[in-house]
Each structure stands twice: as C-alpha cells, then as structure tokens.
Design a protein around this motif. Structure first.
Motif, short mmCIF file in Angstrom:
data_model
loop_
_atom_site.label_atom_id
_atom_site.label_comp_id
_atom_site.label_asym_id
_atom_site.label_seq_id
_atom_site.Cartn_x
_atom_site.Cartn_y
_atom_site.Cartn_z
N PRO A 1 -4.82 -0.34 -4.09
CA PRO A 1 -3.38 -0.01 -3.39
C PRO A 1 -3.16 1.31 -3.33
O PRO A 1 -2.50 1.94 -2.25
CB PRO A 1 -2.32 -1.03 -4.09
CG PRO A 1 -3.18 -2.01 -4.74
CD PRO A 1 -4.33 -1.30 -5.32
N LEU A 2 -3.47 2.15 -4.37
CA LEU A 2 -3.16 3.60 -4.14
C LEU A 2 -3.70 4.37 -3.14
O LEU A 2 -3.25 5.15 -2.51
CB LEU A 2 -3.41 4.24 -5.53
CG LEU A 2 -3.05 5.64 -5.86
CD1 LEU A 2 -1.47 5.91 -5.89
CD2 LEU A 2 -3.69 6.17 -7.33
N LYS B 1 -8.03 4.22 3.32
CA LYS B 1 -8.88 2.69 2.66
C LYS B 1 -10.29 2.57 3.03
O LYS B 1 -10.89 1.67 2.44
CB LYS B 1 -7.94 1.66 3.57
CG LYS B 1 -8.19 1.79 5.26
CD LYS B 1 -7.24 0.77 5.78
CE LYS B 1 -7.54 0.73 7.24
NZ LYS B 1 -6.61 -0.15 7.90
N LYS C 1 -2.58 3.45 0.21
CA LYS C 1 -1.27 4.21 0.34
C LYS C 1 -1.51 5.55 0.76
O LYS C 1 -0.79 6.31 1.47
CB LYS C 1 -0.37 4.15 -0.89
CG LYS C 1 1.00 4.48 -0.63
CD LYS C 1 1.86 4.24 -1.64
CE LYS C 1 3.47 4.39 -1.61
NZ LYS C 1 4.13 4.44 -2.64
#
Length: 329
Positions: free
Chosen positions: A86-87, A94, A90
């Motif tokens: 997720p980091l 990705k 964010k």
C-alpha cells in the motif's frame, strides 16, 4: 510480440552477465528485473523503469525498517506485503511492486543488514533495469510502413462507402450491407493504436501527423454515419439525388488523392446555389425526400470542414507531413 521476446532475451542475458561480472550473488535476479523492465515503446520503457526503480527504493526502505525491528522471519515478509505494497501504491509506483519484492526478498535471503548488502541491491536494480532500458533505446521496430498500410485501407473503405452512397441515391431500392463502415471503424482504431505506439517510440520531437490523421478520420466516420441515416430517408429517386450522387462520385476519388483537392467543396457550393433556384416541391413525398437530400448536403459540408480544419496549406506544408496527411478529402 515476437520481437519483444527477442528484446527480453537479449536484456535478460546482458543483465545476468553484467551482474555476474560485478560479483553480485544470485546474478539471475538481474535477469528477472530486466524481464520486468522491457516494454513495447521507448517512452513507456522510461516511465516503467523509473517507476520500478523508485518503487524498489521505497520497498527496500520499508523492508529494512521491518527487518531491523522484527528480525528475519517469514511472518515479517507477510508484514512487508501488508504494509509495503500500500505504501508503494500510495507513492504512485504501483508498477514496481514486483520489482521491489525481488530486492526485499534478496535482503531477506541474505539475512544481513549492512551497507554492502544494500548497495548490492541498488547495483542489481541499475544493472537489471538499465539493461532493459538500453535494449529498448537501442532499437524499436519502425511502424511507418504498417501505419501507411492502415491509412490506405481506411482511404479505400471511405472510397467504397462514397461510391455506394452515390449508387443508393440513384437507386433508393439498392440493398447495401454497409460492411465497409465496420471495416473502416476497425482500421481507424488499429491506426490510432499503431500511431500512438509510434509516437511513444520517439522520445524527442514525436511526430503527431499520423495521430492527427486517424483522429480526423474517426471524426469524419461519425459524420458519414449521420449521412447514412439521412440517406435512409431518401426513398425515391429525384434529379436532386442524382446531382448529389455526382458529388459522392467525385469524393470517392478525392479521398484517395495525394492532397485535399477542394473539388467536391466547390461542386457542393455550386449545387446548393442551383437548389435555391429550383422550383419548390409539389408533393409531400417530394418535400420529405428533398429535405433529406438537403440535410445530406449540409452533413457533407461538415465532413469536408473536418478535413480542412486538420489540413496544413499545401504551399507551406513540409514534404514529410504532406505525405502523411494525404487523402484528406
């Protein structure tokens, strides 16, 4: 796809040999990074490599913190996936989740946190992704001939469509399946895809001429579809329809011409003046048909304006652009 496999093989072999020469343990990991970095265009390759390298740095930092605080245990890898992925997403990288996992898992496999190990991972990233970027930058297949072939296909489909429209105006009972409309739409979409790929292969000063051409044809095809709806309302033969049929015969040749000739536009202006001088329709049927024919002429004028809006004047147009924007009738 076949050429991309060849590029991937070359990048993989190059990266493994370089990593082995640099003395990096498990040099085959560089090959995996190279596989992830090979793309279909130069611009996409640069974006992908940048994203994967940045994601790997973010993931490496996250992994170092977790390993330092919790140690080298398998369940810590689960925490890395839970918090690291997720980091990275964010942070906007990705595309590099898999690449970052490669280097983090390598650190885990060595079970050591030292400057030497960390520098090794960065060196591995540079070799693996750099090899992919180098192979992509050295050579990309030129799509000019492919795009030119698609353009000829589109122009030919348009020419047939206009000929069929002329025949229908002369004989409203003629049955036409309209398969050329589907063929033209498919060819235009393939042309847009191919021209966009060609633009992405030119990092500096990309040529937008092909893209302009196919988007112009897409807009014109929408106008042709409107003409087809109006043509369906011409259910009887009239002299006015025969006169407009001559316009479409002219346009079927102009669409294949090297340049926008303007002949159809001049004929259309002259024809509209002749319509204004003709007697009014005597029956309701004649009124409906002539009204549809008049609207058809106005839609034809819009079609021609689309070409002129995208066209560079012939007298100042560079030769290369002149060649690529041919047949804008």
């Amino acid at each position: 796809m076949g050429f991309r496999v060849i590029k991937t093989a070359a990048a993989t072999l190059l990266s493994i040999l370089l990593a082995a020469a640099a003395g990096i343990p498990s040099a085959q990991s560089a090959g995996l990074l190279a596989i992830l970095g090979v793309e279909t265009t130069r611009k996409r390759s640069l974006r992908t490599i940048t994203a994967r390298f940045s994601a790997s740095l973010v993931g490496l930092l996250c992994g170092i913190v977790l390993f330092y605080l919790l140690g080298f245990h398998y369940w810590v890898l689960g925490l890395y996936v839970l918090f690291g992925f997720p980091l990275i997403v964010k942070a906007g990288f990705k595309e590099g989740i898999v690449t970052s996992s490669v280097v983090v898992f390598r650190v885990f496999g060595q079970a050591e946190l030292s400057l030497h190990v960390l520098l090794q991972q960065i060196e591995l990233l540079i070799i693996g992704l750099g090899s992919a970027g180098l192979v992509n930058l050295i050579y990309m297949p030129q799509g000019g001939s492919l795009i030119a072939g698609i353009r000829k296909e589109v122009d030919s489909q348009f020419s047939v469509i206009f000929k069929q429209m002329a025949r229908t105006l002369r004989d409203p009972l003629l049955v036409w399946d309209g398969k050329e409309l589907i063929g033209a739409s498919d060819a235009i979409q393939r042309g847009i895809t191919a021209s966009s790929r060609e633009m992405e292969n030119h990092v500096i000063h990309p040529d937008e001429a092909w893209n302009v051409y196919f988007y112009m044809r897409k807009e014109q095809l929408e106008s042709i579809q409107n003409m087809m709806q109006l043509l369906s309302q011409v259910y009887r033969q009239l002299p006015h329809g025969d006169m407009v049929a001559d316009l479409f015969d002219q346009l079927s040749g102009d669409v294949l011409a090297e340049e926008y000739t303007g002949r159809t536009e001049k004929l259309l202006d002259k024809l509209e003046q002749e319509f204004q001088e003709m007697e009014l329709p005597g029956t309701r049927d004649e009124f409906e048909v002539r009204s549809a024919i008049l609207q058809l002429c106005r839609e034809l004028a819009l079609y021609l304006k689309i070409a002129k809006r995208h066209k560079v004047p012939v007298e100042i147009k560079p030769a290369r652009r002149s060649e690529r924007l041919r047949g804008q009738g």
